[in-house]
Motif scaffolding. Structure first.
Motif, short mmCIF file in Angstrom:
data_model
loop_
_atom_site.label_atom_id
_atom_site.label_comp_id
_atom_site.label_asym_id
_atom_site.label_seq_id
_atom_site.Cartn_x
_atom_site.Cartn_y
_atom_site.Cartn_z
N GLN A 91 10.54 5.42 -3.24
CA GLN A 91 10.37 3.43 -3.53
C GLN A 91 11.29 2.80 -3.23
OE1 GLN A 91 10.64 6.04 -7.09
NE2 GLN A 91 7.59 5.12 -7.82
N LEU A 92 12.46 2.82 -3.42
CA LEU A 92 13.89 2.50 -3.48
C LEU A 92 13.89 1.61 -1.89
CD1 LEU A 92 16.47 4.55 -5.26
CD2 LEU A 92 15.46 2.17 -6.18
N GLU A 93 13.86 2.60 -0.87
CA GLU A 93 13.84 1.73 0.54
C GLU A 93 12.07 0.80 0.62
OE1 GLU A 93 12.73 1.60 3.95
OE2 GLU A 93 11.64 2.74 3.00
N ILE A 94 11.10 0.84 -0.38
CA ILE A 94 9.54 0.09 -0.11
C ILE A 94 10.62 -1.05 -0.70
CG2 ILE A 94 7.18 -0.14 -0.38
CD1 ILE A 94 6.98 3.00 -0.23
N LEU A 95 10.43 -0.59 -1.87
CA LEU A 95 11.36 -1.99 -2.92
C LEU A 95 12.43 -3.05 -2.27
CD1 LEU A 95 11.15 -3.75 -5.27
CD2 LEU A 95 12.54 -2.27 -6.41
N GLY A 96 13.22 -2.38 -1.69
CA GLY A 96 14.10 -2.91 -0.83
C GLY A 96 13.56 -3.90 0.75
N ARG A 97 13.04 -3.18 1.02
CA ARG A 97 11.82 -3.57 2.23
C ARG A 97 10.97 -4.71 1.77
NH1 ARG A 97 9.10 0.55 6.26
NH2 ARG A 97 8.32 -1.17 7.21
N LEU A 98 10.64 -4.67 0.58
CA LEU A 98 9.74 -5.61 0.02
C LEU A 98 10.66 -6.89 -0.46
CD1 LEU A 98 6.81 -4.43 -2.36
CD2 LEU A 98 5.94 -5.67 -0.32
N LEU B 178 7.43 -4.08 -9.90
CA LEU B 178 8.10 -4.34 -8.82
C LEU B 178 8.95 -5.53 -9.98
CD1 LEU B 178 6.72 -4.45 -5.84
CD2 LEU B 178 7.82 -2.15 -6.58
N ASP B 179 10.53 -5.45 -10.31
CA ASP B 179 11.70 -5.91 -10.25
C ASP B 179 12.15 -6.58 -9.56
OD1 ASP B 179 12.64 -7.34 -12.47
OD2 ASP B 179 14.60 -5.77 -13.39
N SER C 173 0.67 -1.49 0.01
CA SER C 173 0.05 -0.10 -0.30
C SER C 173 1.03 1.44 0.17
CB SER C 173 -0.78 -0.25 1.04
OG SER C 173 -1.85 -0.67 1.02
N HIS C 174 2.23 1.40 0.71
CA HIS C 174 2.68 2.59 0.84
C HIS C 174 3.31 2.92 -0.70
CE1 HIS C 174 5.84 4.74 2.98
NE2 HIS C 174 5.33 5.37 2.29
N PHE C 175 3.86 1.45 -1.65
CA PHE C 175 4.25 1.72 -2.85
C PHE C 175 3.52 2.22 -3.53
CE2 PHE C 175 5.86 0.07 -6.88
CZ PHE C 175 7.06 0.70 -6.45
N SER D 180 5.56 -0.59 -18.96
CA SER D 180 5.92 0.37 -19.03
C SER D 180 5.38 1.62 -18.79
CB SER D 180 6.83 1.06 -20.30
OG SER D 180 5.71 0.46 -21.76
N PHE D 181 3.99 0.95 -18.18
CA PHE D 181 2.86 2.05 -17.84
C PHE D 181 3.48 2.45 -16.29
CE2 PHE D 181 -1.30 2.78 -15.31
CZ PHE D 181 -2.18 4.17 -15.93
N PHE D 182 4.38 2.15 -15.69
CA PHE D 182 4.64 2.53 -14.26
C PHE D 182 6.21 2.33 -14.99
CE2 PHE D 182 1.94 -1.16 -12.81
CZ PHE D 182 1.56 -1.44 -12.04
N LYS D 183 6.13 3.58 -14.08
CA LYS D 183 7.79 4.76 -14.19
C LYS D 183 8.69 3.78 -13.31
CE LYS D 183 8.50 9.42 -14.88
NZ LYS D 183 8.72 10.93 -14.54
N PRO D 184 9.57 3.52 -13.58
CA PRO D 184 10.76 1.86 -12.29
C PRO D 184 10.94 3.03 -10.84
CG PRO D 184 11.76 2.15 -14.57
CD PRO D 184 11.07 3.33 -14.79
N ALA D 185 10.72 2.13 -9.60
CA ALA D 185 11.34 2.65 -8.25
C ALA D 185 12.61 4.40 -9.28
CB ALA D 185 11.69 2.06 -8.02
N SER D 186 12.58 5.07 -8.46
CA SER D 186 13.50 6.03 -8.51
C SER D 186 13.88 6.71 -7.07
CB SER D 186 13.53 6.50 -9.41
OG SER D 186 12.54 7.54 -9.92
#
Length: 443
Positions: free
Chosen positions: A311-318, A371-372, A261-263, A301-307
């Motif tokens: 975003q990067l902190e949330i992606l890392g935790r996920l 998310l990649d 949800s945060h992402f 490509s609808f999403f912009k990559p986390a930058s």
């Protein structure tokens, strides 16, 4: 320069204003006829169309969700035969799951859930997971809609106020339509490939038994030169382990949901990708369905990559949490099958290749969330859990008691450091006592 008199223009807006807004959003094209666009906008507004009024999803979100899930279930019918289990097959499933549970109980402190296993059809799996999917993706839909609306409002804030306010709801509607169109297709694809109830890596069902999607398992075993009974048993060990973890670690599913949800709140739209696909040849006939087709072209490509840092902190935790879950499942499964199943190493390698090639969980997180995730982290997590077991023995599973007790990303890179850090305070205390002893009372 645009004229101040816009009374004769469709909707009462300056053509140059809408041209500027569309171009700033990345939707401009030298071939566009903005006169036709505004005429279309005016007609839709006059008719109270969904672009400027409440959409069906706004009016009845429950109905919109049912429509999406029904469409996904209909698409699963294209995956081929999907028969129900016969009575004898259900008996085999129950016996095999009982054996899997007995093996697991020797290698984890998490007890059985006590629920009987079930073999389900693809559409039934979608139905059982529907509420879970909705909890997962509706924040994403809202996040995308907010991002697209923010784009329209931010660009028009200074000089296009009324026009921006008019177009912003259209942006929200477009985002929702594009995502829901993708959603039904991705869910159908996942339903056609997922082998067990929680293979996607998250728990979408409450108080659910161990589930096997039987048609998919049958397809999966076709090309494997291994006994079907071994494949089923191995999959049931994995699924049973994951179910035990989700059932007995109460904070795990809410933590994943909170991170997702945060992402979603941090999502941004890739306007450049949309611009590359947005080139309607006849604006007179352009409709919301055309917007959906644009979304189909844009796809991932609808999403912009986390930058951003957030975003990067949330992606890392996920990534870390999902890797720890699957790494634990891999480790416990390897321990439970090592003594009794000679084919276990081969099956483990099959699962790894499946994960690396983009399995069910990869599809979900990449296609639906942008998310990649990196599958290699799961191998690191498996090694970490092995190190923790070597260090703590039966206390390995106690690490799941609280999220603050879990290993960090640094521990994935250096599994032995997790145990070393835990022992550090005791060693420091011992050193202090030794110094006191050696120094003596008169030092």
């Amino acid at each position: 320069m645009a004229s101040d008199d816009t009374s004769g223009m469709p909707g009462g807006f300056d053509f140059e204003q809408i041209r500027k807004l569309m171009e700033q959003l990345g939707l401009g094209s030298g071939d566009m006829d903005f006169t036709q666009l505004l005429e279309q906008v005016a007609r839709m507004q006059a008719a109270g169309g969904p672009a400027f009024a409440m959409t069906n999803a706004d009016k009845d979100p429950d109905a919109a969700w049912r429509t999406t899930m029904t469409a996904a279930q209909q698409l699963t019918q294209d995956k081929g035969p999907d028969p129900q289990l016969e009575a004898a097959e259900r008996g085999i499933l129950v016996d095999t799951e009982r054996l899997a549970q007995s093996w697991l109980s020797q290698h984890t402190t998490f007890p059985e859930t006590g629920l009987a296993p079930a073999g389900v059809r693809r559409a039934e799996w979608l139905e059982r997971t529907s509420a879970g999917w909705r909890r997962l993706v509706e924040p994403i839909i809202n996040g995308l809609a907010d991002a697209l609306q923010r784009g329209a409002e931010a660009e028009g804030e200074a000089e296009l106020g009324a026009l921006s306010a008019m177009l912003a709801p259209m942006m929200r509607t477009s985002a929702s339509l594009i995502y829901r169109d993708r959603l039904k297709k991705v869910l159908a694809e996942v339903a056609g490939s997922v082998l067990t109830g929680t293979e996607v890596g998250i728990n979408l069902m409450a108080d659910t038994p161990v589930l096997v999607i039987t048609s998919n398992v049958a397809d999966f075993t076709t090309d494997l030169e291994l006994p079907d009974s071994d494949v089923l048993l191995y999959l049931l060990v994995r699924e049973s382990a994951r179910q035990r973890l989700f059932h007995h670690v109460g904070w795990l599913s809410p933590q994943l949901a909170a991170l997702l949800s945060h992402f979603a709140r941090e999502i941004s739209i890739d306007f450049d990708a949309i611009s590359a696909s947005f080139d309607p040849s006849n604006m007179e006939q352009f409709s919301l369905q055309d917007m959906v087709e644009v979304g189909e072209k844009v796809r991932g490509s609808f999403f912009k990559p986390a930058s951003t840092d957030t975003q990067l902190e949330i992606l890392g935790r996920l990534e870390l949490l999902l890797a720890l879950i699957e790494g634990w499942v891999d480790h416990v499964t390897a321990r439970a099958t090592a003594t009794w199943m000679p084919n276990a190493p081969q099956l483990s390698e099959v699962i790894r290749r499946r994960r690396a090639s983009g399995g069910a969980s990869q599809d979900v997180f990449n296609q639906l969330l942008g998310l990649d995730l990196r599958p290699r982290l799961v191998r690191d997590a498996e090694n970490l859990w092995a190190a923790i077991e070597h260090d703590r023995g039966d206390e390995r599973d106690a690490v799941w008691q609280h999220p603050d007790l879990l290993p960090t990303a640094q521990h994935l890179a250096d599994p032995l450091s997790f145990g070393a850090a835990d022992r550090a305070p005791a060693l420091d205390s011992l050193d202090e006592e030794l110094r006191k002893l050696l120094d003596g009372p008169g030092a």
